[in-house]
Scaffold this motif. Sequence first.
Motif, mmCIF file in Angstrom:
data_model
loop_
_atom_site.group_PDB
_atom_site.id
_atom_site.type_symbol
_atom_site.label_atom_id
_atom_site.label_comp_id
_atom_site.label_asym_id
_atom_site.label_seq_id
_atom_site.Cartn_x
_atom_site.Cartn_y
_atom_site.Cartn_z
ATOM 1 N N THR B 55 0.862 -1.078 -0.110
ATOM 2 C CA THR B 55 -0.039 -0.209 -0.084
ATOM 3 C C THR B 55 0.821 1.181 0.170
ATOM 4 O O THR B 55 0.692 2.313 -0.729
ATOM 5 N N ARG B 58 2.270 1.912 -3.408
ATOM 6 C CA ARG B 58 1.378 2.383 -4.557
ATOM 7 C C ARG B 58 0.954 3.714 -3.921
ATOM 8 O O ARG B 58 0.712 4.577 -4.826
ATOM 9 N N ARG B 80 -7.196 8.417 -5.938
ATOM 10 C CA ARG B 80 -7.759 7.142 -6.191
ATOM 11 C C ARG B 80 -8.712 6.743 -4.841
ATOM 12 O O ARG B 80 -8.265 5.749 -4.021
ATOM 13 N N PHE B 83 -10.074 3.371 -4.389
ATOM 14 C CA PHE B 83 -9.264 2.113 -4.081
ATOM 15 C C PHE B 83 -8.660 2.262 -2.838
ATOM 16 O O PHE B 83 -8.626 1.441 -1.908
ATOM 17 N N THR B 126 -7.535 -6.270 -3.785
ATOM 18 C CA THR B 126 -7.753 -5.106 -3.819
ATOM 19 C C THR B 126 -6.452 -4.438 -4.358
ATOM 20 O O THR B 126 -6.380 -3.586 -5.439
ATOM 21 N N TRP B 129 -5.841 -5.578 -8.193
ATOM 22 C CA TRP B 129 -6.592 -4.723 -9.085
ATOM 23 C C TRP B 129 -5.887 -3.483 -9.431
ATOM 24 O O TRP B 129 -5.741 -3.101 -10.890
ATOM 25 N N GLN B 130 -5.443 -2.786 -8.433
ATOM 26 C CA GLN B 130 -4.636 -1.472 -8.655
ATOM 27 C C GLN B 130 -3.291 -1.802 -9.466
ATOM 28 O O GLN B 130 -3.009 -1.048 -10.275
#
Lengths: 261, 505
Positions: B55, B58, B80, B83, B126, B129-130
Amino acid sequence: MLEVKHLTKIYEDGTVALRDVSFTVEDGEFLVIIGLSGSGKSTLLRCINRLIEPTEGQIIWNGVDITAADPVQLRQIRRQIGMIFQQFNLVKRSTVLTNVLAGRLGYVNPWASLLHRFPKQDVEMAMRALERVGIADQAHKRADELSGGQQQRVGIARALMQQPKMILADEPVASLDPVLAHSILGYLEQLNQEEGITVLCSLHYLDLVQRYATRVIGLRDGRIVYRGTREDIRRMTDEEFKEIYGEEAVRVSVGPREGGM
Amino acid sequence: MATRTIRKDKQPSRVSPRAAGIASLFIPGLGQILARETRRGLLLFGSIVSIIGLTAWRIYELAHLEPGPLAMLTKAVQRRPVFLIPLLVGIVALWLWSAWDAYQQAHPERRGGGGVFILVIVLFFTLGWQIGEIDLYKLVTELPDAWRPLSQVLWPWPAAIERQEEVLSAGADILVPCDENPPPPPEEVPGQPYLVATPTCGELSTLDENNQIIPGTTLHLVGRGFAPNTETKIWWVDPLGNEFVVRQGGEYIVFETDETGSFEMDLVMPYRLIPPSAAGPQIHRVEARQVVGTGPARPSEPLRISIARMIETIFLGMMATIFGILFSIPISFLAAKNLMSGSPVTLVIYYITRTILNIVRSIEPLIWAIIAVVVVGLGPFAGILALTIHSIAALGKLYSEAIESIDPGPIEAIQATGANRLQTIVYAVIPQMIPPFVSFSIYRWDINVRMSTVIGLVGGGGIGFVLIQYIKLLDYRAAGIAVWFIAITVAILDYVSAEIRQRFV
Ligand SMILES: Nc1ncnc2c1ncn2[C@@H]1O[C@H](COP(=O)(O)OP(=O)(O)OP(=O)(O)O)[C@@H](O)[C@H]1O
Ligand SMILES: [Mg+2]
């Protein structure tokens, strides 16, 4: 006459499968070898045609020392000794006829045989052998398409092709049901009685031993622990049998087939 | 309760449930470890650490220009929200849940199921997906644009045939401006296309001071003797010899002739800047032109290239398979344990061979092709090399396993008949080896032809080589032809190999 003298087999891993085994088999006898699983029956039979090399001792057959034979002599000895196996040991993907013809490999021209060429009289002989065991109509099937009983008859036909003076049979009926067992042993008995072929056969069931053996030896842990004549065997009770054989012994519930052959 | 499992065989927790819960609140998983659920604890700890790490990564990717961590977080959440907000909430929930789970695990009855791990999977999903930049919106909105190239790939056959091309044209002279002697209509020659314009003189369109078009004279055009049902364009030729396709209302005039090869239409004379030197009456010309294929149809260049390359592809796969079989047979003997376990030396050879085969096999043929291209240059030979190397490794392993699984019974039986060594091999060994050898070889041939269709993508020759070029040139029809050939070949091959396998096995 087959003389086994002080035969000992120790496998590479140190397992002593046979210890100083000595016995004599007269021509024309039907010798049955009994013994627990692991007592050395298969090892003994395979030492006789040297599929397994004995560690010590001598095997003399009609004056010829099998244990001392060079490779060429050994092949000549082997071709006179038919062998029948519990798992039939047919080449599954080859035809029945090819399997039977393989019994001639010790006799024919080796180079021709590599191309699967056999003399005409050998092919005729193979068909007669198949007729004799009642499966001539299956000659062109693949071996693995036959039932267990039929496969063992192919095994007998293959041994017959060797025109053997002696047959070694390692639990030939252990994978078959009792009715088939009598049928297969019936063929062996007929060969024994009519053609005087010596038979050495390991068996599990007391009924079969009593019915077919002319002499018996019992093995335990690679040693001979019992020697008996036909009469000794006929008199033997289940208890005595179990003593040699252990609790594994089973009596076959079905009697010999009438007119078995 | 049915969901509650009591495992009495386990040792009891080292600490009280409450202590375990608090331990996990500080370090996720610690409480579980203290409760003698070491694996569960480590798994939870690893999961939470990875999720937080991913996380953070990202967030950095989304907002690394911001000065501080907090600013980065705010910016990333702004960019985002869909997300990051659920993800952050999920991480907090997971942390708390792990503490609750530790409390449950330390309980004498060891309650608590696998729910916490479902949350772990949801969070990883999740993130995935990103990280995978999954964009369903893009998939839906851009699909229609892809339809044209896709349809060309799916049905490329109009481009498979070509003819000698010839331009068919007929024209009429137009006088600008009109005077008493307009040009006569052209003479009609039977068998030749023919165009009449009425009238044969008029005014061109002009621009007024506001740059608005003032339409010129409308001409009525009648054409005859053209190729029927064929695309036709109207051209304008000015006195200086400049030619252009006439537009009307912004669109080029393109239409099809009817089944008799005729057409009829109205045309407003176009706008044309005439140089001042060309004063006085001028002769313009209107022409109708068609491009028609004449002569016999012949395969187009993409079709010819595709066929040639497809043949190359099949042979590429075949050569690689044959070389693979030839080399892998001797190697397979070295890699068969039952043959090599005789002495320590042979056993060492066995292990070395096995290891090399496994390493070579684990490298994809495409990567071998890239290496081979470096060595021998672009072309089919590189592809053959790559596929051969991979085939040797794959077949060597399969063959050696076939040798290992051979049944010793028939060998014993044949030996017992007095057969010599060679006879034993021919009668007992080879019949057992043929089915697996044939079936593995065909299987490999199958794979090699398939692989040879893509090995060209990295320069290994074959049809993939032209396919990637057509795609780069946006020539989707030609690419479609190549794709069709690949599909047809693979389908035929599938059928053939299934047939052969049935015969032999
Ligand atoms: N190739 C081998 N290597 C090592 N030990 C072996 C080998 N073959 C057999 N043995 C051992 O030798 C002993 C005798 O085996 P053998 O197969 O002769 O017994 P058996 O009487 O035929 O048994 P069964 O009735 O189960 O066929 C057993 O202890 C067996 O484990
Ligand atoms: Mg045995």
